[in-house]
Design an enzyme around this catalytic site. Structure first.
Site, short mmCIF file in Angstrom:
data_model
loop_
_atom_site.label_atom_id
_atom_site.label_comp_id
_atom_site.label_asym_id
_atom_site.label_seq_id
_atom_site.Cartn_x
_atom_site.Cartn_y
_atom_site.Cartn_z
N ASP A 501 42.00 44.02 39.22
CA ASP A 501 43.28 44.06 40.13
C ASP A 501 44.49 44.35 39.56
O ASP A 501 45.18 45.37 39.78
CB ASP A 501 43.65 43.18 41.27
CG ASP A 501 43.15 42.44 40.55
OD1 ASP A 501 43.28 41.82 39.14
OD2 ASP A 501 43.98 41.42 41.14
N ARG A 505 48.55 39.41 35.35
CA ARG A 505 48.93 37.54 35.86
C ARG A 505 47.76 37.46 36.69
O ARG A 505 46.92 37.53 35.57
CB ARG A 505 49.81 38.33 37.54
CG ARG A 505 48.45 38.59 38.50
CD ARG A 505 49.30 38.63 39.82
NE ARG A 505 48.27 39.55 40.79
CZ ARG A 505 49.13 40.40 41.71
NH1 ARG A 505 49.74 40.51 41.55
NH2 ARG A 505 47.85 40.34 42.25
N ASP A 506 48.38 35.95 36.33
CA ASP A 506 46.90 35.53 36.07
C ASP A 506 45.89 35.68 37.51
O ASP A 506 45.31 34.86 38.22
CB ASP A 506 46.96 33.65 36.56
CG ASP A 506 47.70 33.55 37.79
OD1 ASP A 506 47.99 34.21 38.53
OD2 ASP A 506 48.04 32.55 38.57
N GLU A 507 45.12 36.98 37.46
CA GLU A 507 44.06 36.68 38.50
C GLU A 507 43.36 38.10 37.56
O GLU A 507 42.40 37.21 36.96
CB GLU A 507 44.96 37.72 39.41
CG GLU A 507 43.92 37.79 40.44
CD GLU A 507 44.97 38.72 41.72
OE1 GLU A 507 44.49 38.87 42.94
OE2 GLU A 507 46.33 38.14 42.27
N ASP A 514 39.74 46.97 45.96
CA ASP A 514 40.20 47.90 45.52
C ASP A 514 39.29 48.89 44.22
O ASP A 514 39.36 50.22 43.89
CB ASP A 514 41.47 47.18 43.73
CG ASP A 514 41.86 45.89 44.55
OD1 ASP A 514 41.55 45.50 45.02
OD2 ASP A 514 43.31 45.84 43.47
N TRP A 566 36.76 44.56 51.57
CA TRP A 566 36.01 44.11 50.68
C TRP A 566 34.74 44.20 50.28
O TRP A 566 34.75 45.33 49.06
CB TRP A 566 37.23 42.91 50.11
CG TRP A 566 38.94 43.10 49.54
CD1 TRP A 566 38.90 42.85 48.22
CD2 TRP A 566 39.36 44.24 50.09
NE1 TRP A 566 40.17 43.50 48.32
CE2 TRP A 566 40.62 43.48 49.42
CE3 TRP A 566 39.68 44.82 51.38
CZ2 TRP A 566 41.81 44.23 49.81
CZ3 TRP A 566 41.02 44.72 51.87
CH2 TRP A 566 42.16 44.61 51.04
N GLU A 770 51.73 47.76 42.55
CA GLU A 770 50.49 47.00 43.10
C GLU A 770 51.24 47.76 44.59
O GLU A 770 50.63 47.82 45.33
CB GLU A 770 50.52 45.82 43.11
CG GLU A 770 50.11 44.85 43.65
CD GLU A 770 49.99 43.47 43.62
OE1 GLU A 770 50.97 42.48 42.93
OE2 GLU A 770 49.14 42.85 44.23
N HIS A 791 47.99 48.76 38.93
CA HIS A 791 47.72 48.31 40.07
C HIS A 791 46.22 49.17 40.84
O HIS A 791 48.03 50.56 40.79
CB HIS A 791 47.68 47.30 41.34
CG HIS A 791 47.68 46.24 41.72
ND1 HIS A 791 48.17 44.99 41.11
CD2 HIS A 791 46.78 45.72 42.53
CE1 HIS A 791 47.18 43.95 41.20
NE2 HIS A 791 46.78 44.55 42.59
C1 BGC Z 1 44.73 41.51 44.24
C2 BGC Z 1 44.50 42.64 45.35
C3 BGC Z 1 43.53 42.26 46.11
C4 BGC Z 1 44.16 40.98 46.86
C5 BGC Z 1 43.52 41.13 47.68
C6 BGC Z 1 45.54 40.52 44.98
O1 BGC Z 1 45.85 39.45 44.96
O2 BGC Z 1 45.76 41.43 43.26
O3 BGC Z 1 44.14 44.01 44.52
O4 BGC Z 1 42.74 43.30 46.26
O5 BGC Z 1 44.89 39.96 46.66
O6 BGC Z 1 44.01 41.04 49.46
#
Ligand code: BGC
Length: 926
Positions: A501, A505-507, A514, A566, A770, A791
């Protein structure tokens, strides 16, 4: 006299032969690929598929037959002995995904291959250049190597986090024979970098990629013949926790679990098997086992999210070369990881693709320097310093600056993204680049630097899955060109072994929503077939027991109930790979999982409607207007059924195809009953609900026009602005265009006021934000908790730019038949120039509107055909290559449709010129 005559005859014959050879050169097989890759080593696709591209300058050129030769060595291939496979002449126009049908393939086999083809007139081409693939270790028993590790947890120096130093592993060995070939097969739980005699093996980073390590782990294969020498040799590796044991994602449960890391295991491990074949036919294996030694070294901390710390004073010169004294090194530990499958890496590895020089240094505070790289990207920096031993410089990374010039790191959340380098201090320049971390950034803060740094102190290193570039796009609108650049940079930053995504960040998770929204756009920019081939395995590996595909894949920890829009990635993404590359194997590979998913949707719905309980992201980050979750869920349910029907038919499952087609009809009926009123109003009345319904073909013919008109009204009500979120944005411009509102689509595309793509560009964006409101003039940054500037979801408009502006689309699956339908629609755009490297070769369009005339320069690759739509007042006024189009070679007039003359063409280059119909005349004044 006689001799002279004979000579003349010989010359004549030679000339004739020559002529023949020249004629044979009218078509040329090039760009040979095996399983989407050029000369791949160590594959385990069995049987693999072979593809080639046909180059020809002829019009209407195509392949009528082919012959593939596969030989066990180069000499045999040269001598035209296909001892592994000689397909003989096969009458077929198939030039992609030709399935190998020769001798059984065994582990380690090297397969040299070439092809020649027969053209439209039955003339045979020259042989292609030779290509190669090699088989990997196909059986578990081929692995002599054992998983080894060295737990460095006890050396963790970080007061807050668990960031143990990287283990260094080594082993020396002798080679006493002449080496013919050396191949190393290498894998890790975590990340590895491998070294032989001081050389780094390969160019891959973050290998062997992210998988559900409980189920499978990948290995890579390298030819290391040139790195070995007679006599003493050494092999070594550095490991890192990576996705396996490091910090991953944001895991909101981490406080309870008190970690947020080590989701698959605690300690990284290595598996390496070096196989040396000698000239005398003997072979030698050097494999990871209990005899390897281990130590910590200069990498004191390293983590994908947190950053890396390197103490150059702790370097161990020569540790990866023979003769190093490793007496104090410890013995490694064996690790039992036998339960997961070990397979050949099928994807596209992360590599360095570019270096970037900073454009500016500022000094917001004493001792704090901020470098502006001029571009937001994913990767890291190479540092150049000089100074006293023990000096420590610290690097921090950010996408944006605060007003005072300091870096904005709040949006990184828990990702520390901090690198540090401690000087060796031997009076020389010291150059350092971290190995196992990456950041998403435009700005680099440097502190602790002795003196004043210049621009040469750091260099940006761009990292991403190095998928071949497939597209180019340009038009007369500078903002749209910048948008295209921002889209491609965002794709680069987020195609990082998996489609993430965001990179900062911490993701950095493989969010499925996405990915499904953006995948079709992605295909126009890069050849992502192998990239998605890998990720689709990730997706299937983490399918929930219920049959739902997850919200993100890999799924290191369970988090939410999968959401509509999703989880549907499990159908939409395989479909897109089939659609773009004509790949039916991908359907077969995931068919069972997709069926299970469809059963889940049916089971958890009612009367063909879905009202999902649990987590729904809805039309994520839309602004104004909420589209109901039920409607979204039902729309996607229908869309999945539609795509399933097409995919089932593509692999010959006709009954399933009919069943899914019926399912689609039933859902469509239910959708209309539940959400659509007689006047075409859709429940919720948002831009997204109309865009979804139109794009996914959910409305009866009679209501489409009304829905289209209502969609335009809603846009007008917002003073010609969009309000769509992640799910609506992709469908908005295509739906408008198909309903005849291309001018509105152009208007949205070229808007510069909030909310729009242009708004981010007006505010300095170099990547896709984003949120539409990630930053607002007067208001500043949006809530830093969720505010990425990199994003790709809103970049899904790229698909529209290629399909409708450039007019390049596939007709059916795989671009064998092509649609060329450019839309010179408005917003003052007077030309568009684009190319797309399809699996059959390059498709290129350039159109221009001037003085009421429309010009199209077109390139269609050999072995394909195209239907070309030329906006024209009437068919008679159209010329091709200066002649009336009706008389042009390989051009056939088909019909007039919606103010466009439709032609069928074969391969070749064309120039069409037409007089534009007055009604569609481009208004260049707006
Ligand atoms: C992500 C998104 C993801 C979403 C889900 C976010 O934190 O960065 O891109 O699809 O969470 O809603």
């Amino acid at each position: 006299m006689m001799a002279k005559k004979i000579l003349l005859l010989v010359l004549l014959v030679m000339t004739a032969v020559n002529i023949n050879i020249t004629a044979a050169g009218s078509i040329e097989p090039t760009a040979l690929k095996c399983e989407y890759r050029v000369n791949p080593l160590g594959i385990d696709a069995n049987p693999p598929r072979l593809s080639w591209i046909l180059e020809s300058s002829d019009r209407g050129q195509k392949q009528t037959a082919y012959r593939v030769l596969v030989a066990s060595n180069e000499e045999k291939l040269k001598a035209e002995q296909g001892d592994l496979w000689d397909s003989k002449k096969i009458s077929s126009d198939q030039s992609v995904h030709v399935v190998y049908a020769g001798q059984p393939l065994r582990s380690r086999m090297r397969c040299h291959w070439k092809t020649r083809v027969w053209d439209k007139d039955g003339k045979v081409s020259a042989w292609s250049q030779p290509a190669l693939w090699s088989m990997g270790l196909l059986k578990h028993a081929d692995w002599k190597a054992k998983w080894i590790c060295f737990d460095t947890s006890a050396f963790n120096e970080d007061p807050e986090l668990h960031l143990p130093p990287s283990p260094y592993l080594r082993k020396e060995f002798k080679v006493n024979r002449k080496i013919r070939r050396a191949t190393v097969y290498v894998s890790a739980l975590g990340l590895f970098e491998l070294f032989i005699n001081g050389w780094r093996v390969g160019r891959d980073h973050f290998a062997p990629g992210w998988t559900n390590y409980r189920k499978r782990v990948y290995y890579l294969t390298y030819d290391v013949t040139d790195l070995l020498k007679d006599g003493d040799n050494a092999i070594g590796a550095i490991l890192a926790n990576g996705w396996y044991a490091g910090y991953v994602g944001f895991d909101p449960m981490h406080k309870k679990r008190a970690r947020g890391r080590a989701f698959y295991g605690q300690t990284p491990a290595l598996l390496a098997q070096l196989e040396i074949e000698c000239e005398d036919g003997k072979s030698q294996i050097v494999a990871t086992d209990e005899n390897w030694k281990a130590s910590t070294g200069p990498i004191r901390k390293t983590d994908i999210l947190m950053g890396e710390t390197y103490d150059a004073r702790l370097e161990m010169p020569g540790w990866d070369r023979p003769g190093f004294d490793d007496q104090v090194w410890k013995v490694v530990t064996l690790m039992d990881a036998a339960r997961c499958k070990i397979e050949a890496y099928p994807g596209v590895t992360v590599q360095v693709t570019q270096e970037i020089r900073p454009i500016e240094i500022t000094k917001p505070k004493e001792g704090v320097y901020v470098f502006n790289m001029g571009q937001n990207f994913a990767g890291r920096v190479r540092l150049k310093v000089k100074g006293k031993a023990g000096t420590k410089v610290v690097l921090r990374f950010a996408e944006m600056l605060h007003k005072d010039g300091s870096i904005m790191t709040e949006n990184l959340r828990r990702a520390r993204c901090t690198d540090a380098y401690i000087f060796r201090g031997n009076g020389e320049d010291e150059i350092w680049e971290p190995r196992f971390t990456y950041h998403g950034f435009q700005y680099v803060e440097l502190t602790g630097y002795p003196g004043k740094p210049d621009l040469g102190a750091i260099t940006g290193i761009v990292l991403h899955s190095a998928a071949p570039v497939a597209g180019s796009f340009e038009c007369s609108n500078a903002m749209v060109n910048k948008l295209y650049s921002n889209i491609t940079w965002t794709q680069r930053a987020n195609f990082f072994d998996i489609p993430t995504d965001c990179p900062q960040r911490d993701e950095r998770l493989g969010w499925t929503g996405d990915a499904q929204i953006y995948i079709r756009s992605a295909t126009y920019n890069m050849d992502v077939a192998a990239f998605f081939k890998k990720w689709l395995v990730n997706l299937e590996d983490d399918q929930r027991p219920s049959g739902a595909f997850p919200d993100f894949a890999p799924l290191p920890y369970l988090q939410y109930e999968p959401s509509p829009g999703w989880m549907d990635a499990g159908v939409i993404c395989p479909f897109t790979i089939y659609q773009v590359y004509g790949d039916t194997h991908v359907i077969e590979r995931h068919y069972e999982a997709m069926t299970k998913f469809m059963d889940f949707l049916l089971r958890t719905g009612k009367d063909y409607l879905r009202s999902p309980r649990g987590h729904c992201w809805g039309d994520w980050l839309s602004i104004g207007g909420r589209t109901s979750n039920d409607l979204i869920a039902t729309a996607y349910f229908a869309y999945d059924a539609k795509l399933m029907a097409e995919m089932a038919a593509a692999i010959g499952r006709m009954e399933d195809a009919q069943r899914y087609a019926r399912l689609f009809d039933n859902i469509k009926t239910a959708f209309n009953k539940a959400y659509v009123s007689a006047n075409g109003r859709i429940k919720g009345d948002t831009q997204t609900c109309y865009a979804l319904a139109l794009y996914m073909d959910l409305l009866p013919q009679a209501l489409k026009e009304k829905a289209g008109a209502r969609l335009v009204e809603l846009i007008r009500e917002r003073n010609w602005h969009l309000s769509t979120g992640f799910l609506g944005v992709k469908y908005l411009l295509p739906a408008l265009t198909e309903e005849g509102y291309v001018d509105v689509a152009f208007r949205l595309l070229t808007n510069k006021t909030y909310p729009s793509w242009g708004y981010s560009i007006e505010n300095g964006a170099t990547t896709i934000w984003e949120r539409w409101n990630s930053y607002k003039k007067g208001k500043g940054f949006q809530d830093s908790y969720m505010n990425s500037f990199n994003h790709y979801a809103f970049g899904s408009v790229c698909e529209w730019m290629f399909v409708f502006m450039a007019g390049i689309d596939t007709d059916g699956a795989g671009f064998k038949r092509i649609t060329i339908r450019p839309q010179p629609g408005g917003s003052g755009i007077t030309y568009t120039k684009a190319s797309y490297d399809s699996i059959y070769g390059r498709i290129a369009t350039y159109w221009r509107v001037r003085d009421g005339k429309f010009l199209l320069d077109l390139t269609i690759p050999a072995n394909t055909t195209a239907t070309v739509y030329i906006p024209a007042r009437d068919a008679d006024s159209i010329t091709e290559g200066g002649k009336p189009a009706s008389k042009a070679e390989a051009v056939q007039f088909l019909r007039i449709e919606d103010g466009k003359a439709v032609f069928a063409v074969g391969s070749g280059r064309y120039r069409f010129i037409s007089s534009l119909p007055t009604a569609r005349q481009v208004d260049e004044t707006k």
